[in-house]
Design a protein around this motif. Structure first.
Motif, PDB file in Angstrom:
ATOM      1  N   LEU A   1      10.177  -0.127 -18.569  1.00 51.88           N
ATOM      2  CA  LEU A   1       9.509   0.391 -17.376  1.00 51.88           C
ATOM      3  C   LEU A   1       8.640  -0.690 -16.765  1.00 51.88           C
ATOM      4  N   ALA A   2       8.931  -1.028 -15.521  1.00 49.93           N
ATOM      5  CA  ALA A   2       8.149  -2.052 -14.831  1.00 49.93           C
ATOM      6  C   ALA A   2       6.941  -1.428 -14.139  1.00 49.93           C
ATOM      7  N   LEU A   3       7.173  -0.423 -13.293  1.00 48.08           N
ATOM      8  CA  LEU A   3       6.089   0.283 -12.619  1.00 48.08           C
ATOM      9  C   LEU A   3       6.447   1.765 -12.557  1.00 48.08           C
ATOM     10  N   LYS A   4       5.461   2.616 -12.770  1.00 46.44           N
ATOM     11  CA  LYS A   4       5.671   4.054 -12.805  1.00 46.44           C
ATOM     12  C   LYS A   4       5.690   4.651 -11.400  1.00 46.44           C
ATOM     13  N   LYS A   5       6.420   5.752 -11.266  1.00 50.38           N
ATOM     14  CA  LYS A   5       6.367   6.547 -10.053  1.00 50.38           C
ATOM     15  C   LYS A   5       4.912   6.905  -9.768  1.00 50.38           C
ATOM     16  N   GLY A   6       4.518   6.809  -8.516  1.00 55.28           N
ATOM     17  CA  GLY A   6       3.140   7.105  -8.147  1.00 55.28           C
ATOM     18  C   GLY A   6       2.247   5.883  -8.076  1.00 55.28           C
ATOM     19  N   THR A   7       2.780   4.698  -8.429  1.00 56.26           N
ATOM     20  CA  THR A   7       1.991   3.470  -8.340  1.00 56.26           C
ATOM     21  C   THR A   7       1.861   3.033  -6.885  1.00 56.26           C
ATOM     22  N   GLN A   8       0.629   2.803  -6.457  1.00 59.19           N
ATOM     23  CA  GLN A   8       0.418   2.267  -5.110  1.00 59.19           C
ATOM     24  C   GLN A   8       0.567   0.759  -5.170  1.00 59.19           C
ATOM     25  N   LEU A   9       1.385   0.231  -4.306  1.00 56.68           N
ATOM     26  CA  LEU A   9       1.794  -1.172  -4.395  1.00 56.68           C
ATOM     27  C   LEU A   9       0.793  -2.092  -3.721  1.00 56.68           C
ATOM     28  N   ASN A  10       0.145  -2.926  -4.529  1.00 59.05           N
ATOM     29  CA  ASN A  10      -0.721  -3.965  -3.981  1.00 59.05           C
ATOM     30  C   ASN A  10       0.043  -5.283  -3.945  1.00 59.05           C
ATOM     31  N   GLU A  11      -0.636  -6.349  -3.598  1.00 61.88           N
ATOM     32  CA  GLU A  11       0.025  -7.637  -3.467  1.00 61.88           C
ATOM     33  C   GLU A  11       0.651  -8.087  -4.785  1.00 61.88           C
ATOM     34  N   ALA A  12      -0.077  -7.869  -5.897  1.00 61.54           N
ATOM     35  CA  ALA A  12       0.427  -8.292  -7.204  1.00 61.54           C
ATOM     36  C   ALA A  12       1.668  -7.504  -7.601  1.00 61.54           C
ATOM     37  N   ALA A  13       1.670  -6.194  -7.325  1.00 58.88           N
ATOM     38  CA  ALA A  13       2.825  -5.363  -7.673  1.00 58.88           C
ATOM     39  C   ALA A  13       4.060  -5.819  -6.905  1.00 58.88           C
ATOM     40  N   ILE A  14       3.887  -6.148  -5.632  1.00 57.90           N
ATOM     41  CA  ILE A  14       5.014  -6.619  -4.831  1.00 57.90           C
ATOM     42  C   ILE A  14       5.528  -7.956  -5.366  1.00 57.90           C
TER      43      ILE A  14
ATOM     44  N   ASN B   1       0.806  -1.233   0.000  1.00 59.31           N
ATOM     45  CA  ASN B   1       0.000   0.000   0.000  1.00 59.31           C
ATOM     46  C   ASN B   1       0.837   1.281   0.000  1.00 59.31           C
ATOM     47  N   LEU B   2       2.160   1.172  -0.009  1.00 60.25           N
ATOM     48  CA  LEU B   2       2.987   2.355  -0.150  1.00 60.25           C
ATOM     49  C   LEU B   2       3.051   2.755  -1.621  1.00 60.25           C
ATOM     50  N   VAL B   3       3.566   3.964  -1.889  1.00 60.42           N
ATOM     51  CA  VAL B   3       3.535   4.527  -3.239  1.00 60.42           C
ATOM     52  C   VAL B   3       4.962   4.741  -3.733  1.00 60.42           C
ATOM     53  N   LEU B   4       5.237   4.290  -4.939  1.00 60.89           N
ATOM     54  CA  LEU B   4       6.574   4.402  -5.502  1.00 60.89           C
ATOM     55  C   LEU B   4       6.976   5.863  -5.679  1.00 60.89           C
ATOM     56  N   PHE B   5       8.192   6.173  -5.260  1.00 57.40           N
ATOM     57  CA  PHE B   5       8.719   7.528  -5.395  1.00 57.40           C
ATOM     58  C   PHE B   5       9.488   7.701  -6.701  1.00 57.40           C
ATOM     59  N   GLU B   6       9.796   6.614  -7.375  1.00 58.23           N
ATOM     60  CA  GLU B   6      10.545   6.679  -8.626  1.00 58.23           C
ATOM     61  C   GLU B   6      10.097   5.562  -9.558  1.00 58.23           C
ATOM     62  N   ASP B   7      10.379   5.759 -10.855  1.00 58.04           N
ATOM     63  CA  ASP B   7      10.102   4.712 -11.830  1.00 58.04           C
ATOM     64  C   ASP B   7      10.988   3.502 -11.544  1.00 58.04           C
ATOM     65  N   ILE B   8      10.430   2.313 -11.764  1.00 57.99           N
ATOM     66  CA  ILE B   8      11.196   1.079 -11.613  1.00 57.99           C
ATOM     67  C   ILE B   8      11.374   0.459 -12.995  1.00 57.99           C
ATOM     68  N   PHE B   9      12.636   0.194 -13.369  1.00 55.66           N
ATOM     69  CA  PHE B   9      12.934  -0.437 -14.648  1.00 55.66           C
ATOM     70  C   PHE B   9      13.411  -1.863 -14.401  1.00 55.66           C
ATOM     71  N   SER B  10      13.020  -2.734 -15.289  1.00 55.42           N
ATOM     72  CA  SER B  10      13.319  -4.145 -15.078  1.00 55.42           C
ATOM     73  C   SER B  10      14.805  -4.436 -15.244  1.00 55.42           C
ATOM     74  N   PRO B  11      15.413  -5.093 -14.250  1.00 51.75           N
ATOM     75  CA  PRO B  11      16.832  -5.449 -14.372  1.00 51.75           C
ATOM     76  C   PRO B  11      17.065  -6.729 -15.180  1.00 51.75           C
ATOM     77  N   ILE B  12      15.986  -7.424 -15.520  1.00 46.56           N
ATOM     78  CA  ILE B  12      16.116  -8.692 -16.255  1.00 46.56           C
ATOM     79  C   ILE B  12      14.985  -8.819 -17.265  1.00 46.56           C
ATOM     80  N   ASN B  13      15.129  -9.803 -18.168  1.00 43.44           N
ATOM     81  CA  ASN B  13      13.993 -10.222 -18.980  1.00 43.44           C
ATOM     82  C   ASN B  13      13.112 -11.127 -18.141  1.00 43.44           C
ATOM     83  N   MET B  14      11.814 -11.033 -18.344  1.00 44.15           N
ATOM     84  CA  MET B  14      10.885 -11.906 -17.618  1.00 44.15           C
ATOM     85  C   MET B  14       9.873 -12.481 -18.609  1.00 44.15           C
TER      86      MET B  14
END
Length: 391
Positions: free
Chosen positions: A138-151, A30-43
């Motif tokens: 880009l995996a998740l954008k800044k401002g995304t509220q983290l739910n269980e799936a995002a984590i 339920n916390l909110v990302l302060f920065e964009d997250i970029f994927s460090p790997i292929n998934m």
């Protein structure tokens, strides 16, 4: 005294700056990302089988000889010849020169020979490298509220710590000589103090965890000193009671003595007229009315949006809808009214017991009807603005 719109406009202009902190991903619900997250790997990072079955090189053959087995976690990349297959399981590495996986239900097996009963299309049942996300995307954008799936998604990318908006530290300071702690025998002339636990619950409902409860008698020096101490350690101070104009209402004077800038005092509304809002350095102060229903209304309309904004949330305000009134509403006060109500479908009904001291009606409410100060009458069937309290 200012209008509701003006008060909201002032609050909306804050904060000017935001703070962040680095937390473990496992503690970020339920916390909110302060920065964009970029994927460090292929998934996925390799070609995966999407099911249990057999991997082979697509051809006209109907029979294949099983030469190896690939289960989840195996790192060996087998080389298949024409007419050969690998027994494979969901999530396992697909050999580089295999291009198709057939589900086990579509084959007949005798020993190490499989006979295909229903040939799949070429490339079937294989998850491609980077099918979900590629490295650097880009995996998740800044401002995304983290739910269980995002984590879970970020954990699957190998991420363990993230930067999030720092949730505010909040103090609830309750004043009043008449207040008595629940769980004790009620004395004559006293009432049980309920605002602190009510406001604490409201804070927890929006993800605020760092909460301190403070109770102070109606004594000027005690109130002033506790305010001074709290201003240096908290992001938000909620004060309950002592903000009106009675002989024992010392909160405003104590705030000003502590050099808290008064941004507004008294709002043209009912309930909750004696609402005070101010700021000192990076600490915001809401001095709420002491009556429970007034305090809760002011929290919903004013304090809650600021708290959510500081926490990085985008949708800071309770949802407003236009619905049909089932009740005649008269407003001769010249004030904006917030009326406890029950919303069902496309219609809403005002509940009995609108006193600012009554929480019972609030407990049965799922909405507030908002009647602006210039509207004097609403008839049954008229459209009204409604604030939904159930998220």
């Amino acid at each position: 005294m200012i209008s509701v719109d003006k008060a909201l406009h002032i609050i909306k202009s804050f904060p000017k700056e935001y703070t962040f902190e680095t937390v473990e991903l496992r503690n970020a619900l339920n916390l909110v990302l302060f920065e964009d997250i970029f994927s460090p790997i292929n998934m996925p990072p390799f070609r995966q089988s999407a099911m249990d079955g057999y991997a082979f090189r697509y051809s006209e053959n109907q029979k294949f000889t099983i030469v190896e087995e690939s289960k989840a976690g195996d790192g060996h990349n087998y080389v298949l010849n024409e007419g050969e297959a690998v027994r494979i399981f969901t999530g396992a590495l697909v050999p580089d020169n295999a291009d198709t996986v057939i589900m086990q239900e579509h084959v007949e097996r005798e020993g190490e020979i499989i006979q295909i009963k229903k040939m799949p299309f070429q490339f079937a049942n294989i998850r491609k490298v980077g099918e979900q996300i590629n490295i650097g995307e880009l995996a998740l954008k800044k401002g995304t509220q983290l739910n269980e799936a995002a984590i879970g998604f970020l954990a699957g990318l190998g991420i363990t710590t993230i930067s999030v908006y720092k949730t505010p530290k909040v103090a609830i300071l309750v004043t009043g000589n008449e207040l008595q702690k629940p769980g004790t025998k009620l004395e004559l002339g006293r009432i049980y103090e309920s605002n602190s636990i009510m406001l604490e619950a409201a804070l927890k409902s929006i993800g605020v965890k760092d909460i301190e409860l403070i109770r102070v008698k109606d004594n000027y020096n005690s109130i002033k000193n506790r305010i001074k101490k709290t201003l240096s350690t908290k992001d938000i101070l909620l004060i309950s009671g002592g903000i009106s104009v009675g002989d024992y209402d010392f909160v405003r004077e104590a705030l000003l003595e502590n050099e808290v800038e008064e941004l507004f005092y008294k709002v043209n509304q009912k309930p909750g007229k004696p609402l005070w809002f101010g700021k000192k350095a990076n600490t915001y102060v809401f001095a709420l009315p002491g009556n429970p229903a007034s305090a809760l209304t002011c929290f919903y309309i004013y304090a809650r949006p600021l708290l959510k904004k500081i926490s990085g949330c985008k949708n800071n305000y309770l949802q407003k809808v236009k619905v049909i009134s089932k009740t005649v509403i008269n407003n001769s006060s010249g004030k904006t009214l917030f009326l406890k109500a029950h919303l069902e479908g496309n219609s809403v009904e005002v509940l009995q017991g609108q006193s600012s001291a009554m929480l019972y009606t609030y407990a049965l409410s799922n909405a507030l009807i908002c009647v602006d100060s210039e509207t004097t009458e609403i008839k049954i069937g008229d459209e009204v603005e409604c604030i939904k309290l159930v998220l």
